[in-house]
Design an enzyme around this catalytic site. Structure first.
Site, mmCIF file in Angstrom:
data_model
loop_
_atom_site.group_PDB
_atom_site.id
_atom_site.type_symbol
_atom_site.label_atom_id
_atom_site.label_comp_id
_atom_site.label_asym_id
_atom_site.label_seq_id
_atom_site.Cartn_x
_atom_site.Cartn_y
_atom_site.Cartn_z
ATOM 1 N NE ARG A 23 -1.410 -1.539 3.799
ATOM 2 C CZ ARG A 23 -1.562 -1.032 4.898
ATOM 3 N NH1 ARG A 23 -2.793 -0.670 5.380
ATOM 4 N NH2 ARG A 23 -0.659 -1.362 5.756
ATOM 5 C CD GLU A 28 6.350 7.258 16.868
ATOM 6 O OE1 GLU A 28 7.380 7.072 17.234
ATOM 7 O OE2 GLU A 28 5.128 6.585 17.030
ATOM 8 C CD GLN A 46 3.427 29.158 14.315
ATOM 9 O OE1 GLN A 46 3.256 29.722 15.115
ATOM 10 N NE2 GLN A 46 3.686 29.493 13.078
ATOM 11 C CG ASP A 47 2.924 20.965 13.158
ATOM 12 O OD1 ASP A 47 3.583 21.317 14.263
ATOM 13 O OD2 ASP A 47 2.346 20.015 13.065
ATOM 14 C CG ASN A 48 5.041 27.599 10.395
ATOM 15 O OD1 ASN A 48 3.748 27.853 11.013
ATOM 16 N ND2 ASN A 48 6.153 27.925 10.825
ATOM 17 N NE ARG A 59 9.058 29.218 0.405
ATOM 18 C CZ ARG A 59 7.797 29.805 0.350
ATOM 19 N NH1 ARG A 59 7.702 30.809 1.324
ATOM 20 N NH2 ARG A 59 7.192 29.756 -0.618
ATOM 21 C CG HIS A 62 13.688 33.397 7.196
ATOM 22 N ND1 HIS A 62 12.853 32.869 6.415
ATOM 23 C CD2 HIS A 62 14.144 34.651 6.272
ATOM 24 C CE1 HIS A 62 12.523 33.117 5.071
ATOM 25 N NE2 HIS A 62 13.338 34.453 5.278
ATOM 26 C CE LYS A 72 12.242 28.670 12.116
ATOM 27 N NZ LYS A 72 12.300 29.400 11.042
ATOM 28 C CG HIS A 119 15.541 27.066 8.714
ATOM 29 N ND1 HIS A 119 14.531 27.023 8.117
ATOM 30 C CD2 HIS A 119 16.067 25.620 8.319
ATOM 31 C CE1 HIS A 119 14.197 26.171 7.469
ATOM 32 N NE2 HIS A 119 15.207 25.038 7.581
ATOM 33 C CE1 TYR A 132 8.639 26.813 10.021
ATOM 34 C CE2 TYR A 132 8.609 26.317 7.673
ATOM 35 C CZ TYR A 132 8.544 27.196 8.890
ATOM 36 O OH TYR A 132 8.363 28.417 8.379
ATOM 37 C CE LYS A 168 12.100 37.750 6.562
ATOM 38 N NZ LYS A 168 11.269 37.194 7.441
ATOM 39 C CG ASP A 169 14.286 35.932 2.458
ATOM 40 O OD1 ASP A 169 14.222 36.490 3.614
ATOM 41 O OD2 ASP A 169 13.759 34.958 2.110
#
Length: 187
Positions: A23, A28, A46-48, A59, A62, A72, A119, A132, A168-169
């Protein structure tokens, strides 16, 4: 879960074990009890999830400063990225050093980027998704960035063309102009 320490103290590569059959597979990606037993006692709040349409989207680099600094745990769930952590802890013997890891949906690797590290990542394929977990909530007033192409850091992003950047970057300051709020606390 395979836990691999890196040359940057605190930055860890986690590779979940995959259990497969006809399948597909199951793994985990985080287990608080098992990770705490391995010395990684982190309370994620928090998950992004980001999606980058084009290969070559960069990206970073940061950080989020105290009092809302974030650890993170980064993974690529679709496509491929080159994920980077840079030590910005004042007094650290590896200050300004970087580490890069290929994270792909296929290899399942995750990179733990602790507080005190920049990061960033660059996408290697179109329609790449990155997820993340963070140990603190996003706080715009604590958000910051350092230039992705800072010559004193010298990250080899493996570019063959100019990257796609946010506004921004594109104007982030150099590391030399940055007064880091992070302090190395020794071994």
């Amino acid at each position: 879960m395979q836990i691999e320490q890196t040359a940057l103290a605190g930055v860890v590569i986690l590779t979940p074990q995959r259990f497969g059959d006809d399948r597909g597979w199951f793994c985990e990606t985080w287990n608080a009890a098992r990770m705490a037993a391995a010395g990684l006692d982190l309370g994620f709040v928090q998950d992004n999830h980001s999606m980058s349409g084009a290969a070559g989207t960069l990206r970073g680099l940061h950080y989020q400063r105290p009092p809302h600094a974030q650890d993170k745990l980064v993974r690529c769930t679709r496509g491929a990225i080159f994920d980077v952590a840079v030590d910005i802890r004042r007094g650290s013997p590896t200050y300004g050093h970087w580490l890069g890891v290929d994270l792909t949906a296929a290899n399942g690797k995750q990179l733990l980027v602790p507080k005190g590290f920049l990061h960033g990542f660059i996408t290697r394929t179109p329609d790449t998704e990155v997820q993340y977990k963070c140990t603190d909530l996003y706080a715009p007033d604590c958000d910051g960035a350092i230039r992705w192409d800072d010559p004193t850091i010298g990250i080899d992003w493996g570019l063959s063309a100019a990257p796609i950047l946010s506004a921004k970057d594109a104007i982030a300051p150099l590391l030399a102009d940055f007064d880091s709020p992070f302090v190395w606390e020794g071994a």
